[in-house]
Design an enzyme around this catalytic site. Structure first.
Site, PDB file in Angstrom:
ATOM      1  N   CYS A   1      31.668  -9.246  43.269  1.00 27.89           N
ATOM      2  CA  CYS A   1      32.593  -8.131  43.529  1.00 27.89           C
ATOM      3  C   CYS A   1      33.078  -7.535  42.210  1.00 27.89           C
ATOM      4  O   CYS A   1      33.658  -8.243  41.372  1.00 27.89           O
ATOM      5  CB  CYS A   1      33.773  -8.605  44.374  1.00 27.89           C
ATOM      6  SG  CYS A   1      35.069  -7.367  44.519  1.00 27.89           S
TER       7      CYS A   1
ATOM      8  N   CYS B   1      36.859  -7.988  41.691  1.00 31.26           N
ATOM      9  CA  CYS B   1      37.197  -9.380  41.363  1.00 31.26           C
ATOM     10  C   CYS B   1      36.880  -9.655  39.896  1.00 31.26           C
ATOM     11  O   CYS B   1      37.657 -10.348  39.212  1.00 31.26           O
ATOM     12  CB  CYS B   1      36.430 -10.339  42.269  1.00 31.26           C
ATOM     13  SG  CYS B   1      37.072 -10.459  43.959  1.00 31.26           S
TER      14      CYS B   1
ATOM     15  N   ASP C   1      41.514   4.510  37.271  1.00 34.34           N
ATOM     16  CA  ASP C   1      40.180   4.767  37.813  1.00 34.34           C
ATOM     17  C   ASP C   1      39.287   5.316  36.705  1.00 34.34           C
ATOM     18  O   ASP C   1      39.697   6.167  35.913  1.00 34.34           O
ATOM     19  CB  ASP C   1      40.266   5.757  38.982  1.00 34.34           C
ATOM     20  CG  ASP C   1      39.008   5.767  39.821  1.00 34.34           C
ATOM     21  OD1 ASP C   1      39.066   5.333  40.984  1.00 34.34           O
ATOM     22  OD2 ASP C   1      37.952   6.204  39.318  1.00 34.34           O
TER      23      ASP C   1
ATOM     24  N   HIS D   1      36.230  -4.046  47.956  1.00 34.33           N
ATOM     25  CA  HIS D   1      37.408  -4.878  47.708  1.00 34.33           C
ATOM     26  C   HIS D   1      38.582  -3.949  48.011  1.00 34.33           C
ATOM     27  O   HIS D   1      38.735  -2.911  47.331  1.00 34.33           O
ATOM     28  CB  HIS D   1      37.421  -5.369  46.249  1.00 34.33           C
ATOM     29  CG  HIS D   1      38.574  -6.254  45.874  1.00 34.33           C
ATOM     30  ND1 HIS D   1      38.415  -7.508  45.298  1.00 34.33           N
ATOM     31  CD2 HIS D   1      39.923  -6.071  45.969  1.00 34.33           C
ATOM     32  CE1 HIS D   1      39.592  -8.047  45.051  1.00 34.33           C
ATOM     33  NE2 HIS D   1      40.539  -7.191  45.443  1.00 34.33           N
TER      34      HIS D   1
ATOM     35  N   HIS E   1      41.493  -1.590  48.222  1.00 35.42           N
ATOM     36  CA  HIS E   1      42.252  -0.998  47.118  1.00 35.42           C
ATOM     37  C   HIS E   1      42.932   0.271  47.601  1.00 35.42           C
ATOM     38  O   HIS E   1      42.469   0.914  48.547  1.00 35.42           O
ATOM     39  CB  HIS E   1      41.358  -0.700  45.914  1.00 35.42           C
ATOM     40  CG  HIS E   1      40.155   0.136  46.232  1.00 35.42           C
ATOM     41  ND1 HIS E   1      39.021  -0.404  46.805  1.00 35.42           N
ATOM     42  CD2 HIS E   1      39.901   1.465  46.085  1.00 35.42           C
ATOM     43  CE1 HIS E   1      38.111   0.551  46.973  1.00 35.42           C
ATOM     44  NE2 HIS E   1      38.628   1.703  46.554  1.00 35.42           N
TER      45      HIS E   1
ATOM     46  N   HIS F   1      44.256   3.973  46.189  1.00 40.24           N
ATOM     47  CA  HIS F   1      44.273   4.970  45.117  1.00 40.24           C
ATOM     48  C   HIS F   1      45.679   5.577  45.062  1.00 40.24           C
ATOM     49  O   HIS F   1      46.216   5.985  46.096  1.00 40.24           O
ATOM     50  CB  HIS F   1      43.289   6.107  45.420  1.00 40.24           C
ATOM     51  CG  HIS F   1      41.855   5.694  45.537  1.00 40.24           C
ATOM     52  ND1 HIS F   1      40.934   5.947  44.555  1.00 40.24           N
ATOM     53  CD2 HIS F   1      41.181   5.077  46.538  1.00 40.24           C
ATOM     54  CE1 HIS F   1      39.740   5.495  44.943  1.00 40.24           C
ATOM     55  NE2 HIS F   1      39.862   4.966  46.144  1.00 40.24           N
TER      56      HIS F   1
HETATM   57  P1  AMP Z   1      36.312   3.909  46.752  1.00 42.04           P
HETATM   58  O1  AMP Z   1      35.202   4.918  46.655  1.00 42.04           O
HETATM   59  O2  AMP Z   1      37.465   4.313  47.593  1.00 42.04           O
HETATM   60  O3  AMP Z   1      35.751   2.550  47.124  1.00 42.04           O
HETATM   61  O4  AMP Z   1      36.934   3.798  45.297  1.00 42.04           O
HETATM   62  C1  AMP Z   1      36.344   3.057  44.274  1.00 42.04           C
HETATM   63  C2  AMP Z   1      36.833   3.623  42.979  1.00 42.04           C
HETATM   64  O5  AMP Z   1      36.526   2.700  41.951  1.00 42.04           O
HETATM   65  C3  AMP Z   1      36.196   4.971  42.588  1.00 42.04           C
HETATM   66  O6  AMP Z   1      37.205   5.959  42.501  1.00 42.04           O
HETATM   67  C4  AMP Z   1      35.553   4.672  41.233  1.00 42.04           C
HETATM   68  O7  AMP Z   1      35.676   5.729  40.326  1.00 42.04           O
HETATM   69  C5  AMP Z   1      36.322   3.442  40.777  1.00 42.04           C
HETATM   70  N1  AMP Z   1      35.633   2.585  39.841  1.00 42.04           N
HETATM   71  C6  AMP Z   1      34.348   2.122  39.925  1.00 42.04           C
HETATM   72  N2  AMP Z   1      34.073   1.317  38.893  1.00 42.04           N
HETATM   73  C7  AMP Z   1      35.203   1.252  38.132  1.00 42.04           C
HETATM   74  C8  AMP Z   1      35.557   0.583  36.922  1.00 42.04           C
HETATM   75  N3  AMP Z   1      34.691  -0.211  36.267  1.00 42.04           N
HETATM   76  N4  AMP Z   1      36.807   0.763  36.431  1.00 42.04           N
HETATM   77  C9  AMP Z   1      37.688   1.561  37.068  1.00 42.04           C
HETATM   78  N5  AMP Z   1      37.424   2.206  38.210  1.00 42.04           N
HETATM   79  C10 AMP Z   1      36.190   2.065  38.741  1.00 42.04           C
END
Ligand code: AMP
Length: 113
Positions: free
Chosen positions: A4, A7, A30, A97, A99, A101
Site C-alpha cells: 500500500c 502505508c 498531495d 487506503h 483518505h 482530501h
Molecule cells: P484518490 O484518487 O482519491 O484515491 O486520491 C489519491 C491521491 O493521492 C491523488 O490525489 C494523488 O495525487 C495522491 N498521491 C499519489 N501518490 C502520492 C504521493 N506519493 N504523495 C502524495 N500524494 C500522492
C-alpha cells in the site's frame, strides 16, 4: 499492508510533505494538488476505503474528520474548504487506503462531480 502506497508513506519508506502526525492519523500534501491547498488526511491503520470501516472504527473516523477541520484551520483556510473521500471505481479512487482530501486556499468550483 505491504504493497500500500499510503502505508509506505506513513512508515516513512516513501517521502512525503508532512503536514501533521499523531498516533492515529497522518496528513501530507498531495503530490498533484487540485487546489492551492490540497492535503490528504489518512488513518495510520489500513482501511481500503470508507466501506471497509466498521462500526467499531467510527471513533477513529470522527477523530479523523475533526483533524481535517484542525488542519484546515492551521493551513489558514478561514474562508472555507472542501473535504472529499473517493470510494471505489466510479469515484476514481486511485489509492486503496481510506483518505480524505482537504482542498482550499482559493474559490473552488461549485461542481463536485
Ligand atoms: P484518490 O484518487 O482519491 O484515491 O486520491 C489519491 C491521491 O493521492 C491523488 O490525489 C494523488 O495525487 C495522491 N498521491 C499519489 N501518490 C502520492 C504521493 N506519493 N504523495 C502524495 N500524494 C500522492
Amino acid at each position: 499492508m505491504d504493497d500500500c502506497l499510503f502505508c509506505k508513506i506513513i512508515k516513512g519508506e516513501i517521502p512525503s510533505a508532512k503536514v501533521y502526525e499523531d498516533d492515529k492519523v497522518y496528513a501530507f500534501r498531495d503530490i498533484n494538488p487540485q487546489a492551492k491547498v490540497h492535503v490528504l488526511v489518512v488513518p495510520k491503520a489500513h482501511f481500503s476505503d470508507l466501506c471497509d470501516i466498521t462500526a467499531k472504527d467510527t471513533g477513529l473516523t470522527g477523530y479523523l474528520f475533526k483533524k481535517c477541520a484542525d488542519i484546515a484551520a492551521s493551513e489558514g483556510l478561514t474562508n472555507g474548504f472542501r473535504i472529499i473521500s473517493n470510494c471505489g471505481a466510479d469515484a476514481c479512487q486511485s489509492v486503496k487506503h481510506f483518505h480524505v482530501h482537504v482542498l482550499g486556499g482559493e474559490q473552488l468550483s461549485d461542481k463536485m462531480g
